[in-house]
Design a protein around this motif. Structure first.
Motif, short mmCIF file in Angstrom:
data_model
loop_
_atom_site.label_atom_id
_atom_site.label_comp_id
_atom_site.label_asym_id
_atom_site.label_seq_id
_atom_site.Cartn_x
_atom_site.Cartn_y
_atom_site.Cartn_z
N ASN A 256 23.62 30.40 -20.71
CA ASN A 256 22.77 30.20 -21.86
C ASN A 256 21.91 31.56 -21.78
OD1 ASN A 256 22.17 29.03 -23.98
ND2 ASN A 256 20.71 27.53 -23.09
N HIS A 257 21.47 31.90 -23.10
CA HIS A 257 20.63 33.06 -23.13
C HIS A 257 19.31 32.81 -23.09
CE1 HIS A 257 19.72 31.91 -27.42
NE2 HIS A 257 21.02 31.64 -27.34
N GLU A 258 19.01 31.51 -22.95
CA GLU A 258 17.42 31.18 -22.75
C GLU A 258 17.26 29.75 -22.03
OE1 GLU A 258 15.70 30.30 -26.58
OE2 GLU A 258 17.39 29.21 -27.24
N ASN A 259 16.14 29.63 -21.50
CA ASN A 259 15.77 28.20 -20.97
C ASN A 259 15.40 27.43 -22.16
OD1 ASN A 259 14.89 26.28 -19.38
ND2 ASN A 259 13.38 26.98 -18.38
N ALA A 260 16.35 26.65 -22.34
CA ALA A 260 16.41 25.84 -23.59
C ALA A 260 15.67 24.36 -23.14
CB ALA A 260 17.54 25.59 -24.47
N GLY A 261 15.33 24.13 -22.06
CA GLY A 261 14.92 22.76 -21.65
C GLY A 261 16.02 21.99 -21.13
N PHE A 262 15.74 20.67 -20.70
CA PHE A 262 16.88 19.76 -20.40
C PHE A 262 17.72 19.65 -21.53
CE2 PHE A 262 18.45 15.68 -20.05
CZ PHE A 262 19.16 15.55 -18.67
N ALA A 263 17.18 19.19 -22.72
CA ALA A 263 17.98 18.76 -23.70
C ALA A 263 18.85 19.84 -24.72
CB ALA A 263 17.24 18.08 -24.94
N GLY A 264 18.12 20.84 -24.62
CA GLY A 264 18.81 22.23 -25.20
C GLY A 264 19.86 22.61 -24.31
N GLY A 265 19.65 22.87 -23.11
CA GLY A 265 20.33 23.02 -22.27
C GLY A 265 21.82 22.40 -22.22
N ASN A 266 21.65 21.18 -22.03
CA ASN A 266 22.83 20.20 -22.11
C ASN A 266 23.70 20.07 -23.48
OD1 ASN A 266 23.13 18.84 -19.51
ND2 ASN A 266 20.92 18.27 -19.72
N ASN A 267 22.71 20.31 -24.46
CA ASN A 267 23.16 20.34 -25.81
C ASN A 267 24.28 21.47 -26.08
OD1 ASN A 267 22.21 17.97 -26.46
ND2 ASN A 267 20.43 18.99 -27.75
N ASN B 144 22.02 23.83 -14.74
CA ASN B 144 21.57 24.73 -13.63
C ASN B 144 20.14 25.42 -14.28
OD1 ASN B 144 21.27 25.81 -10.83
ND2 ASN B 144 21.60 27.67 -12.17
N TRP B 145 18.88 25.46 -13.68
CA TRP B 145 18.08 26.36 -13.85
C TRP B 145 17.41 26.67 -12.27
CZ3 TRP B 145 12.61 25.97 -13.57
CH2 TRP B 145 11.89 27.21 -14.00
N ASN B 146 17.96 27.87 -11.86
CA ASN B 146 17.29 28.11 -10.59
C ASN B 146 17.50 27.15 -9.54
OD1 ASN B 146 16.56 30.84 -11.44
ND2 ASN B 146 14.62 30.01 -12.43
N GLY B 147 18.28 26.25 -9.51
CA GLY B 147 18.79 25.35 -8.53
C GLY B 147 20.06 25.32 -7.95
N GLU B 148 20.21 26.51 -7.55
CA GLU B 148 21.59 26.92 -7.24
C GLU B 148 22.33 25.88 -6.00
OE1 GLU B 148 19.08 29.88 -5.35
OE2 GLU B 148 19.09 29.06 -7.51
N ASN C 193 20.62 27.53 -17.53
CA ASN C 193 19.65 27.97 -18.46
C ASN C 193 18.96 28.82 -18.23
OD1 ASN C 193 19.20 26.29 -20.90
ND2 ASN C 193 17.72 24.78 -19.56
N ASP C 194 19.55 30.15 -18.20
CA ASP C 194 18.79 31.40 -18.02
C ASP C 194 18.12 31.81 -16.66
OD1 ASP C 194 18.31 33.92 -18.85
OD2 ASP C 194 16.51 33.44 -20.00
N SER C 195 19.08 31.29 -15.49
CA SER C 195 18.27 31.53 -14.34
C SER C 195 18.31 32.87 -13.89
CB SER C 195 19.27 30.68 -13.28
OG SER C 195 19.40 29.50 -13.66
N ARG C 196 17.67 33.16 -12.66
CA ARG C 196 17.46 34.56 -12.07
C ARG C 196 18.91 34.74 -11.83
NH1 ARG C 196 14.31 31.16 -8.76
NH2 ARG C 196 15.44 30.32 -6.84
#
Length: 315
Positions: A88-99, A14-18, A43-46
């Motif tokens: 997650n403490h940062e928006n690490a992108g698609f790969a980083g978040g899933n990883n 999830n990244w701001n897609g609640e 991924n560090d959403s609001r």
């Protein structure tokens, strides 16, 4: 087919897609197959996005825990928990978040038997897991399995069969609309695999940030000798590109396809492609007349420059 009790780990990002995420979770709750654990990585959403999801989880029939990504490796999941909300403490992108979740499963393979990477902007059918397992058991060489995607807003229209082929001359990942025996890649919005496959090939490549990581991952799986297939016995509905702006798509597609070619082709093919890309960007720049064309050309040039300089810029 009835399957013996084996754990399927379902990874959502999830990244701001609640709202999409909650709708996806509601559909997953209707799965016929009940032996699963959901790893929902944020991924560090609001804050409002987190609160929306937390409210749903508190009111739903999920038994959930909330932890930070830093605490995941020390986490001991209670037996009754079937959803872990990982912050997650940062928006690490698609790969980083899933990883965040994939690396945890690689380090702790005893907690699962299968892994399903699933986009949060999808709606599934109740037979999804059973159909994937049925297909997997038809051939021991299968590594990745995908499923047909239909448009969420037009559920009778096929978006992709779930896999595709690579035009290596032009570095284009072409989604396929009909079933084949094997594919060059499985679409990243739904990829199913045994944990043993994940252990061998490793987690998603993180350099891309978004786009082409599923093609790279699939190529890695094929290079390990695995077949990439789909099953047509189930399907998902996909809200394609719900959170991605067009210029981001152009930038990452331009940069990342060059990186893919550099990584997976020989020097002759790579430099031929590079000449093609440079000429294409120059032509686009010199013929641009209106502001939209100029912005498009500017984005192409930025993607080309960052690819050549190996810049991992995030836009």
């Amino acid at each position: 087919m009835q399957h013996e009790k084996q754990i399927v780990s379902i990874i959502l990002l999830n990244w701001n897609g609640e709202k999409d995420t909650v709708e996806c979770l509601k559909s997953l709750r209707k799965l016929d197959y009940q032996d699963y654990v959901i790893y929902l990585v944020d991924n560090d959403s609001r804050e409002s996005s987190l609160k929306y999801i937390e409210k749903y989880l508190n009111e739903s029939s999920y038994n959930s825990d909330i932890i930070t990504s830093d605490d995941l490796n020390m986490y001991q999941k209670p037996d009754d928990v079937n959803l872990i909300f990982i912050l997650n403490h940062e928006n690490a992108g698609f790969a980083g978040g899933n990883n965040v979740a994939l690396n945890y499963l690689i380090d702790n393979p005893e907690v699962t038997d299968y892994v399903l990477l699933l986009n949060n902007d999808t709606i599934i059918k109740p037979n999804l897991i059973d159909a994937l397992l049925d297909k997997l058991h038809t051939d021991e060489k299968i590594g990745f399995i995908g499923v047909p995607h239909y448009y969420y807003d037009n559920p009778d229209k096929l978006q992709t069969i779930g896999g595709g082929f690579i035009d290596i001359k032009h570095a284009e990942a072409i989604a396929c609309m009909e079933d084949k025996d094997e594919f060059d890649f499985i679409t990243g919005s739904c990829i199913f695999m045994p944990i043993e496959v994940l252990k061998q090939i490793g987690s998603l490549p993180e350099d891309y940030f978004m786009y082409w990581e599923d093609v790279d991952w699939s190529t890695n799986a094929r290079n390990h000798g695995y077949k990439l297939v789909i099953t047509t016995d189930t399907s998902i509905y996909h809200k394609e590109g719900a959170s991605i702006k067009s210029y981001k798509r152009i930038y990452y597609h331009t940069r990342n396809r060059i990186w893919y070619m550099r990584k997976y082709t020989n020097s002759i093919k790579y430099y031929k492609f590079l000449v093609y890309m440079i000429l294409f960007v120059l032509k686009t720049s010199t013929t641009a007349k209106n502001e939209d064309d100029k912005d498009y050309a500017k984005t192409l040039k930025l993607g080309l420059k960052d690819a050549l300089l190996n810049n991992k810029t995030i836009i």
